[in-house]
Design an enzyme around this catalytic site. Sequence first.
Site, PDB file in Angstrom:
ATOM      1  N   ARG A  79     -56.479  16.092  50.827  1.00 14.56           N
ATOM      2  CA  ARG A  79     -55.414  15.115  50.625  1.00 14.56           C
ATOM      3  C   ARG A  79     -54.427  15.640  49.587  1.00 14.56           C
ATOM      4  O   ARG A  79     -54.830  16.226  48.592  1.00 14.56           O
ATOM      5  CB  ARG A  79     -56.015  13.793  50.122  1.00 14.56           C
ATOM      6  CG  ARG A  79     -56.319  12.836  51.236  1.00 14.56           C
ATOM      7  CD  ARG A  79     -57.072  11.640  50.761  1.00 14.56           C
ATOM      8  NE  ARG A  79     -56.484  10.949  49.613  1.00 14.56           N
ATOM      9  CZ  ARG A  79     -56.947   9.792  49.150  1.00 14.56           C
ATOM     10  NH1 ARG A  79     -57.996   9.211  49.726  1.00 14.56           N
ATOM     11  NH2 ARG A  79     -56.391   9.210  48.109  1.00 14.56           N
ATOM     12  N   ARG A 108     -53.826  10.082  38.573  1.00 14.69           N
ATOM     13  CA  ARG A 108     -54.444   8.900  39.190  1.00 14.69           C
ATOM     14  C   ARG A 108     -55.477   8.295  38.242  1.00 14.69           C
ATOM     15  O   ARG A 108     -55.585   7.073  38.119  1.00 14.69           O
ATOM     16  CB  ARG A 108     -55.096   9.273  40.525  1.00 14.69           C
ATOM     17  CG  ARG A 108     -54.070   9.542  41.609  1.00 14.69           C
ATOM     18  CD  ARG A 108     -54.679  10.300  42.772  1.00 14.69           C
ATOM     19  NE  ARG A 108     -55.619   9.507  43.557  1.00 14.69           N
ATOM     20  CZ  ARG A 108     -56.532  10.048  44.356  1.00 14.69           C
ATOM     21  NH1 ARG A 108     -56.651  11.341  44.464  1.00 14.69           N
ATOM     22  NH2 ARG A 108     -57.326   9.272  45.045  1.00 14.69           N
ATOM     23  N   LYS A 165     -66.257   4.810  46.598  1.00 15.09           N
ATOM     24  CA  LYS A 165     -66.019   3.508  47.249  1.00 15.09           C
ATOM     25  C   LYS A 165     -65.858   3.659  48.758  1.00 15.09           C
ATOM     26  O   LYS A 165     -66.434   2.916  49.532  1.00 15.09           O
ATOM     27  CB  LYS A 165     -64.706   2.875  46.769  1.00 15.09           C
ATOM     28  CG  LYS A 165     -64.639   2.439  45.370  1.00 15.09           C
ATOM     29  CD  LYS A 165     -63.339   1.659  45.111  1.00 15.09           C
ATOM     30  CE  LYS A 165     -62.046   2.366  45.465  1.00 15.09           C
ATOM     31  NZ  LYS A 165     -61.643   3.464  44.616  1.00 15.09           N
ATOM     32  N   ARG A 205     -56.554  -3.651  42.821  1.00 12.75           N
ATOM     33  CA  ARG A 205     -56.611  -2.657  41.753  1.00 12.75           C
ATOM     34  C   ARG A 205     -56.063  -3.205  40.449  1.00 12.75           C
ATOM     35  O   ARG A 205     -56.254  -2.591  39.395  1.00 12.75           O
ATOM     36  CB  ARG A 205     -55.801  -1.422  42.146  1.00 12.75           C
ATOM     37  CG  ARG A 205     -56.619  -0.354  42.883  1.00 12.75           C
ATOM     38  CD  ARG A 205     -55.646   0.644  43.455  1.00 12.75           C
ATOM     39  NE  ARG A 205     -56.116   1.991  43.573  1.00 12.75           N
ATOM     40  CZ  ARG A 205     -56.524   2.535  44.728  1.00 12.75           C
ATOM     41  NH1 ARG A 205     -56.599   1.807  45.814  1.00 12.75           N
ATOM     42  NH2 ARG A 205     -56.857   3.804  44.772  1.00 12.75           N
ATOM     43  N   ARG A 217     -63.148  17.185  47.609  1.00 15.74           N
ATOM     44  CA  ARG A 217     -63.172  16.261  48.753  1.00 15.74           C
ATOM     45  C   ARG A 217     -62.371  16.846  49.919  1.00 15.74           C
ATOM     46  O   ARG A 217     -61.299  17.406  49.739  1.00 15.74           O
ATOM     47  CB  ARG A 217     -62.573  14.916  48.340  1.00 15.74           C
ATOM     48  CG  ARG A 217     -62.517  13.926  49.488  1.00 15.74           C
ATOM     49  CD  ARG A 217     -62.391  12.525  49.005  1.00 15.74           C
ATOM     50  NE  ARG A 217     -61.084  12.226  48.432  1.00 15.74           N
ATOM     51  CZ  ARG A 217     -60.765  11.011  47.986  1.00 15.74           C
ATOM     52  NH1 ARG A 217     -61.637  10.030  48.037  1.00 15.74           N
ATOM     53  NH2 ARG A 217     -59.577  10.796  47.472  1.00 15.74           N
TER      54      ARG A 217
HETATM   55  P1  AMP Z   1     -56.971   5.547  47.837  1.00 15.14           P
HETATM   56  O1  AMP Z   1     -57.151   6.159  49.183  1.00 15.14           O
HETATM   57  O2  AMP Z   1     -57.640   4.215  47.700  1.00 15.14           O
HETATM   58  O3  AMP Z   1     -57.314   6.503  46.705  1.00 15.14           O
HETATM   59  O4  AMP Z   1     -55.405   5.233  47.692  1.00 15.14           O
HETATM   60  C1  AMP Z   1     -54.449   6.264  47.772  1.00 15.14           C
HETATM   61  C2  AMP Z   1     -53.172   5.816  47.105  1.00 15.14           C
HETATM   62  O5  AMP Z   1     -52.637   4.647  47.779  1.00 15.14           O
HETATM   63  C3  AMP Z   1     -53.329   5.388  45.657  1.00 15.14           C
HETATM   64  O6  AMP Z   1     -53.291   6.511  44.773  1.00 15.14           O
HETATM   65  C4  AMP Z   1     -52.125   4.454  45.480  1.00 15.14           C
HETATM   66  O7  AMP Z   1     -50.948   5.215  45.330  1.00 15.14           O
HETATM   67  C5  AMP Z   1     -52.049   3.748  46.832  1.00 15.14           C
HETATM   68  N1  AMP Z   1     -52.841   2.508  46.843  1.00 15.14           N
HETATM   69  C6  AMP Z   1     -54.000   2.257  47.522  1.00 15.14           C
HETATM   70  N2  AMP Z   1     -54.456   1.009  47.285  1.00 15.14           N
HETATM   71  C7  AMP Z   1     -53.568   0.449  46.423  1.00 15.14           C
HETATM   72  C8  AMP Z   1     -53.484  -0.819  45.777  1.00 15.14           C
HETATM   73  N3  AMP Z   1     -54.411  -1.773  45.940  1.00 15.14           N
HETATM   74  N4  AMP Z   1     -52.412  -1.050  44.971  1.00 15.14           N
HETATM   75  C9  AMP Z   1     -51.462  -0.118  44.793  1.00 15.14           C
HETATM   76  N5  AMP Z   1     -51.497   1.117  45.331  1.00 15.14           N
HETATM   77  C10 AMP Z   1     -52.533   1.407  46.150  1.00 15.14           C
END
Ligand code: AMP
Length: 208
Positions: free
Chosen positions: A152, A163, A13, A88, A122
Amino acid sequence: MNIVLLGPPGSGKGTQAKIICSKYNLPHISTGDIFRANITNKTQLGLKVKEFIDAGLLVPDELTILVVKDRLGKEDCKNGFVLDGFPRVLSQAKALDEFAKIDKAIMIDAEDEVIIDRLSKRRICKNCSNPSHLDWLVNGKCEKCGGEVYIRDDDRPEIIRQRLLKQKLPQDVIDFYVSKGIFEKVNSFETKEKTFEEVDKILQKICK
Ligand code: AMP
């Protein structure tokens, strides 16, 4: 053009969001990036969300929805945006519906094995935050700007599994956008370029 990108973590994404934003000159709004920047800058929000992110759990809605509402209210979002990583869950999709009109919700899908392989390889650029695959690096550096890269914290295998388990895109979110007639699904191909070809076919239709 107001776009939402859906899909499991590691489906690509973020990479697709960056390509779309650069082609169509739109702001890339990634809730994950916003949270990470707040953690780095040790803001109040950063302190609140860190424990959830480190555990591979979703950040509570009351924090996440406010962050997105505030960001979409900024001037640069007036002509469109790409939301990456939000919504989400259904409650977030419904909340978003109250303050933004979404043109397309595009799901980038990938098998669990592909995701685990990708996330564990990654690397993120410290300089331009470009997400790279280990194989794309040039002499171990970011293929875009030559910056140092890092892994990360939540891309460690045990957190990746958490996750995937806790953050599968719920069917009700898909149903929500299907019922609005704006849901599209694209499979994540071997290359980001091939995946983008498919994504772009959808975007071209909105532009017409
Ligand atoms: P991402 O970079 O999108 O994988 O997000 C990293 C982390 O941020 C996720 O594993 C969640 O802990 C938190 N996070 C990101 N977007 C959301 C969302 N829409 N709702 C809740 N937690 C989020």
